[in-house]
Enzyme design. Structure first.
Site, PDB file in Angstrom:
ATOM      1  N   GLY A   1       4.312  -3.616  -3.419  1.00 11.67           N
ATOM      2  CA  GLY A   1       4.381  -3.857  -4.856  1.00 11.67           C
ATOM      3  C   GLY A   1       4.814  -2.588  -5.555  1.00 11.67           C
ATOM      4  N   ARG A   2       3.932  -1.591  -5.493  1.00 12.58           N
ATOM      5  CA  ARG A   2       4.170  -0.339  -6.204  1.00 12.58           C
ATOM      6  C   ARG A   2       5.482   0.312  -5.790  1.00 12.58           C
ATOM      7  NH1 ARG A   2      -0.119   2.721  -8.112  1.00 12.58           N
ATOM      8  NH2 ARG A   2      -1.455   1.673  -6.608  1.00 12.58           N
TER       9      ARG A   2
ATOM     10  N   TYR B   1      -8.039   4.899 -12.962  1.00 13.54           N
ATOM     11  CA  TYR B   1      -7.965   5.521 -11.626  1.00 13.54           C
ATOM     12  C   TYR B   1      -7.766   7.020 -11.702  1.00 13.54           C
ATOM     13  CZ  TYR B   1      -6.476   0.670 -11.050  1.00 13.54           C
ATOM     14  OH  TYR B   1      -6.380  -0.693 -11.120  1.00 13.54           O
TER      15      TYR B   1
ATOM     16  N   GLY C   1       0.769  -1.248   0.000  1.00 16.99           N
ATOM     17  CA  GLY C   1       0.000   0.000   0.000  1.00 16.99           C
ATOM     18  C   GLY C   1       0.789   1.281   0.000  1.00 16.99           C
TER      19      GLY C   1
ATOM     20  N   CYS D   1     -10.002   2.922 -30.040  1.00 20.90           N
ATOM     21  CA  CYS D   1     -11.283   3.558 -30.361  1.00 20.90           C
ATOM     22  C   CYS D   1     -12.136   3.768 -29.118  1.00 20.90           C
ATOM     23  CB  CYS D   1     -12.005   2.731 -31.398  1.00 20.90           C
ATOM     24  SG  CYS D   1     -11.007   2.618 -32.877  1.00 20.90           S
ATOM     25  N   GLU D   2     -11.627   4.527 -28.200  1.00 21.64           N
ATOM     26  CA  GLU D   2     -12.378   4.882 -26.984  1.00 21.64           C
ATOM     27  C   GLU D   2     -11.865   6.227 -26.511  1.00 21.64           C
ATOM     28  OE1 GLU D   2     -13.608   2.533 -24.004  1.00 21.64           O
ATOM     29  OE2 GLU D   2     -13.315   0.606 -25.008  1.00 21.64           O
TER      30      GLU D   2
ATOM     31  N   ARG E   1      -3.906   2.783 -16.296  1.00 20.52           N
ATOM     32  CA  ARG E   1      -4.063   3.515 -15.041  1.00 20.52           C
ATOM     33  C   ARG E   1      -4.720   4.891 -15.210  1.00 20.52           C
ATOM     34  NH1 ARG E   1      -0.869   4.981 -11.739  1.00 20.52           N
ATOM     35  NH2 ARG E   1      -2.027   4.204  -9.953  1.00 20.52           N
TER      36      ARG E   1
HETATM   37  N1  LLP Z   1      -1.056  -7.192  -0.976  1.00 17.48           N
HETATM   38  C1  LLP Z   1      -2.308  -7.377  -1.430  1.00 17.48           C
HETATM   39  C2  LLP Z   1      -3.151  -8.380  -0.805  1.00 17.48           C
HETATM   40  C3  LLP Z   1      -2.767  -6.585  -2.493  1.00 17.48           C
HETATM   41  O1  LLP Z   1      -4.015  -6.775  -2.933  1.00 17.48           O
HETATM   42  C4  LLP Z   1      -1.926  -5.621  -3.074  1.00 17.48           C
HETATM   43  C5  LLP Z   1      -2.392  -4.794  -4.190  1.00 17.48           C
HETATM   44  C6  LLP Z   1      -0.618  -5.486  -2.583  1.00 17.48           C
HETATM   45  C7  LLP Z   1      -0.221  -6.274  -1.515  1.00 17.48           C
HETATM   46  C8  LLP Z   1       0.379  -4.502  -3.133  1.00 17.48           C
HETATM   47  O2  LLP Z   1      -0.035  -3.199  -2.933  1.00 17.48           O
HETATM   48  P1  LLP Z   1       0.930  -1.968  -3.307  1.00 17.48           P
HETATM   49  O3  LLP Z   1       2.110  -2.018  -2.384  1.00 17.48           O
HETATM   50  O4  LLP Z   1       1.318  -2.131  -4.721  1.00 17.48           O
HETATM   51  O5  LLP Z   1       0.073  -0.786  -3.083  1.00 17.48           O
HETATM   52  N2  LLP Z   1      -3.953  -1.555 -10.132  1.00 17.48           N
HETATM   53  C9  LLP Z   1      -3.945  -0.520  -9.112  1.00 17.48           C
HETATM   54  C10 LLP Z   1      -3.447  -1.033  -7.788  1.00 17.48           C
HETATM   55  C11 LLP Z   1      -4.186  -2.253  -7.290  1.00 17.48           C
HETATM   56  C12 LLP Z   1      -3.599  -2.832  -6.032  1.00 17.48           C
HETATM   57  C13 LLP Z   1      -4.119  -4.197  -5.788  1.00 17.48           C
HETATM   58  N3  LLP Z   1      -3.583  -4.849  -4.647  1.00 17.48           N
HETATM   59  C14 LLP Z   1      -3.153   0.666  -9.621  1.00 17.48           C
HETATM   60  O6  LLP Z   1      -2.663   0.625 -10.748  1.00 17.48           O
HETATM   61  O7  LLP Z   1      -3.049   1.671  -8.926  1.00 17.48           O
END
Ligand code: LLP
Length: 417
Positions: free
Chosen positions: A275-276, A316, A239, A342-343, A312
């Site tokens: 992740g991000r 979002y 997150g 085409c959107e 994205r």
């Molecule tokens: N753990 C779980 C259970 C998750 O569902 C997620 C992300 C993460 C960890 C990693 O979260 P991060 O550190 O990346 O915030 N597609 C969206 C983001 C969707 C996140 C889904 N879950 C975007 O492009 O902003």
């Protein structure tokens, strides 16, 4: 020098000119800096040395095998949400005992695969799922290690599509009823209750929601202790946000500092699922300008990447910085940067100031390493982009651009009468 920097007006990825890589591989292209990936992982990992912990990279963020392998080699674990991701994680070299499995819709087959591979634990999101895990465990004569993902009803102040810890979201078990779930699980001999998980959302830019979530988790742990239930793992999910525009998110160190009174020298083993933070800044999407088009009301820069490559912005309302690969003069134009699909949702930026550019110029879309390629599709029969990793003065194609053949490789062309 950063991983993506300008020298004499030319964008570099590490020690290579982006322009030269693109001349060899074409556009659109996802370009990743190996160094940025490693540094981001290390920054996160080192921030939490105050406590026993494991960083489980969220595979969904960017699941390229070479990216995964890089992180596995650094000692990371993996956070997966499907048997497909389990397959990728194992193929890339993650150790099963460092894999955690989240998701509200795990199927029996997926649970079977994960159990057979002896993953660290399931982050269970409902009681019916708990029952299914127990019955699969019985069948394969194993005890399944489980945590409950709890839903703490906290507003992470992020886009509503990526907040996950509010009571109305589908995720987790309401924290107020979690103790009952733990009691039930602890009576099941095919389950070993080992932890608790909380993940409240993504692109979170302040520490407060994290602190609030951890406080609530500790309150739950106290209740569980009173029921003679002791856990080993506290999984705090992912997150942590990054700077796309003018956000000032906490660093991993800020986060560790804010959580420190709760987690420092704690007997628990902490798991984080970023992740991000790890992949986001490590990648750009490079695209070529096909046309400049001016209508009565707008100037459009039409590029050869589309919302199928990076969704994205439309999904979002996300901001991504966009700059020419070759810096031009001071003059600017106010444009919409759009793709060929085409959107009307096929855009990367609206009303954006961009230096004067021309047909054929390359643009770099920054901070595209997370949720870029992994969310791409073949919409409009567009082969997906290639992916390239740069390390120092070498580049490696880690995924070929798809071919037209790839577009139909799973189809059966039938003449049905
Ligand atoms: N753990 C779980 C259970 C998750 O569902 C997620 C992300 C993460 C960890 C990693 O979260 P991060 O550190 O990346 O915030 N597609 C969206 C983001 C969707 C996140 C889904 N879950 C975007 O492009 O902003």
């Amino acid at each position: 020098m950063g991983a993506f920097d300008y020298q004499k007006g030319e964008l570099y990825c590490e020690r290579l000119k982006v322009k030269e890589i693109i001349a060899a591989v074409g556009t659109p292209c996802y370009l990743y800096s190996h160094r940025a990936l490693v540094e981001n992982y290390q920054a996160f990992n080192e921030a939490f040395t105050c406590t026993k912990h494991l960083v489980c990279y969220a595979v969904k963020t960017n699941a390229n095998l070479t990216i995964l392998r890089t992180l596995a080699n650094l000692g990371a674990g993996a956070d997966i949400v499907s048997a497909g991701e389990l397959y990728l994680a194992l193929t890339a070299g993650f150790k099963p005992e460092k894999i955690v499995f989240a998701g509200v819709g795990k199927t029996g087959d997926e649970i079977y695969d994960a159990l057979k591979n002896d993953i660290l634990m399931f982050n269970v999101e409902s009681l019916p799922e708990l029952d299914l895990i127990s019955s699969v465990a019985k069948k394969v004569k194993k005890r399944a290690r489980i945590s409950f993902r709890v839903n703490p009803d906290i507003n992470p102040q992020t886009h509503h599509h990526i907040s996950t810890g509010l009571a109305q979201n589908k995720f987790g078990i309401n924290i107020n009823f979690a103790a009952e779930a733990y009691e039930r699980a602890s009576l099941d001999k095919f389950l070993e209750v080992v932890g608790v998980q909380v993940h409240i959302g993504s692109q979170i830019t302040t520490v407060e929601p994290f602190v609030e979530a951890v406080e609530k988790v500790f309150r739950l742990l106290k209740t569980l202790k009173e029921l003679a239930l002791e856990l080993k793992y506290i999984d705090l999910g992912g997150g942590l946000g990054i700077t796309y525009n003018d956000e000032k998110p906490p660093t991993p160190q800020d986060l560790a500092q804010a959580l420190s009174p709760l987690i420092r020298k704690s007997p628990y083993h902490f798991i984080f699922e970023p992740g991000r933070y790890i992949a986001g800044t490590a990648g750009i999407l490079v695209t070529k300008i096909l046309y400049l088009k001016e209508t009565q009301v707008k100037k459009f820069v039409i590029v050869d990447a589309g919302m199928n490559d990076l969704s994205r912005p439309v999904m979002y309302d996300a901001y991504h910085e966009i700059k020419p690969v070759r810096e031009s003069g001071q003059n600017e134009m106010l444009v919409d940067i759009v793709g060929p699909i085409c959107e009307s949702g096929d855009y990367f930026a609206k009303n954006r100031r961009l230096p004067l550019v021309e047909q054929g110029d390359l643009l770099a879309i920054f901070n595209a390493g997370a949720y870029g390629f992994s969310m791409s599709s073949n919409y409009n029969a567009r082969p997906r982009a290639c992916e390239v990793v740069v390390s120092k003065n070498q580049y490696y194609i880690v995924r070929d651009r798809e071919t037209f053949g790839d577009l139909v490789s799973n189809e059966r062309l039938l003449d049905i009468k």
